[in-house]
Design a protein around this motif. Structure first.
Motif, PDB file in Angstrom:
ATOM      1  N   THR A  10      36.653  -0.497  51.338  1.00  0.00           N
ATOM      2  CA  THR A  10      36.071  -0.862  50.053  1.00  0.00           C
ATOM      3  C   THR A  10      35.975   0.342  49.120  1.00  0.00           C
ATOM      4  OG1 THR A  10      33.840  -0.552  50.919  1.00  0.00           O
ATOM      5  CG2 THR A  10      34.766  -2.784  51.008  1.00  0.00           C
ATOM      6  N   GLN A  11      36.092   1.557  49.646  1.00  0.00           N
ATOM      7  CA  GLN A  11      36.115   2.722  48.768  1.00  0.00           C
ATOM      8  C   GLN A  11      37.409   2.683  47.970  1.00  0.00           C
ATOM      9  OE1 GLN A  11      35.282   6.512  50.483  1.00  0.00           O
ATOM     10  NE2 GLN A  11      35.823   7.602  48.646  1.00  0.00           N
ATOM     11  N   ARG A  12      37.318   2.906  46.674  1.00  0.00           N
ATOM     12  CA  ARG A  12      38.461   2.751  45.777  1.00  0.00           C
ATOM     13  C   ARG A  12      39.654   3.634  46.141  1.00  0.00           C
ATOM     14  NH1 ARG A  12      39.173   3.675  39.466  1.00  0.00           N
ATOM     15  NH2 ARG A  12      38.369   5.732  39.930  1.00  0.00           N
ATOM     16  N   ALA A  13      39.415   4.818  46.656  1.00  0.00           N
ATOM     17  CA  ALA A  13      40.515   5.726  46.986  1.00  0.00           C
ATOM     18  C   ALA A  13      41.364   5.219  48.146  1.00  0.00           C
ATOM     19  CB  ALA A  13      39.975   7.111  47.310  1.00  0.00           C
ATOM     20  N   ILE A  14      40.756   4.468  49.078  1.00  0.00           N
ATOM     21  CA  ILE A  14      41.485   4.012  50.257  1.00  0.00           C
ATOM     22  C   ILE A  14      42.307   2.784  49.895  1.00  0.00           C
ATOM     23  CG2 ILE A  14      41.312   3.196  52.631  1.00  0.00           C
ATOM     24  CD1 ILE A  14      38.693   4.794  52.826  1.00  0.00           C
TER      25      ILE A  14
END
Length: 111
Positions: A10-14
């Motif tokens: 859910t982290q945008r970078a992943i």
């Protein structure tokens, strides 16, 4: 444990997360940085994660972080082994978003 690791996507970078076996076969995936091939009904996984330098490190029992290209796109790949299953988890991240202050932070469990 696997579910909580995949929930961190859910982290945008992943951009994607993969669970692979010791031979590099993709067993599970969340995200879409690699087009996945469907195995034959009841057949074993045959698609191999396409970054040989990561697979060499995993076969050596090491985890780490590598900046590389995946399908011609610059990415940061983090990977580690999951003992005792013989699996590894690979996270593919967008390097431009890794330190973006607007990207939500993922709470990591205390060790």
């Amino acid at each position: 444990m696997i579910k909580s690791v995949f929930d961190s996507r859910t982290q945008r970078a992943i951009q994607a997360m993969y669970r692979i076996d010791i031979d590099g076969h993709i067993l599970a995936a969340a995200g879409a940085t690699i087009p996945l091939q469907q195995p034959t009904a009841g057949g074993p996984a045959r698609q191999i994660f396409p970054v040989p330098q990561i697979l060499q490190q995993i076969k050596s029992g090491r985890g780490g972080v590598v900046e590389t290209a995946l399908r011609g796109v610059s990415v940061v790949i983090a990977f580690d082994n999951i003992a005792p299953r013989g699996w590894s988890v690979i996270a593919v991240a967008n390097p431009g978003h890794l330190f973006d202050e607007k990207a939500p932070m993922v709470n990591a469990p205390a060790c």
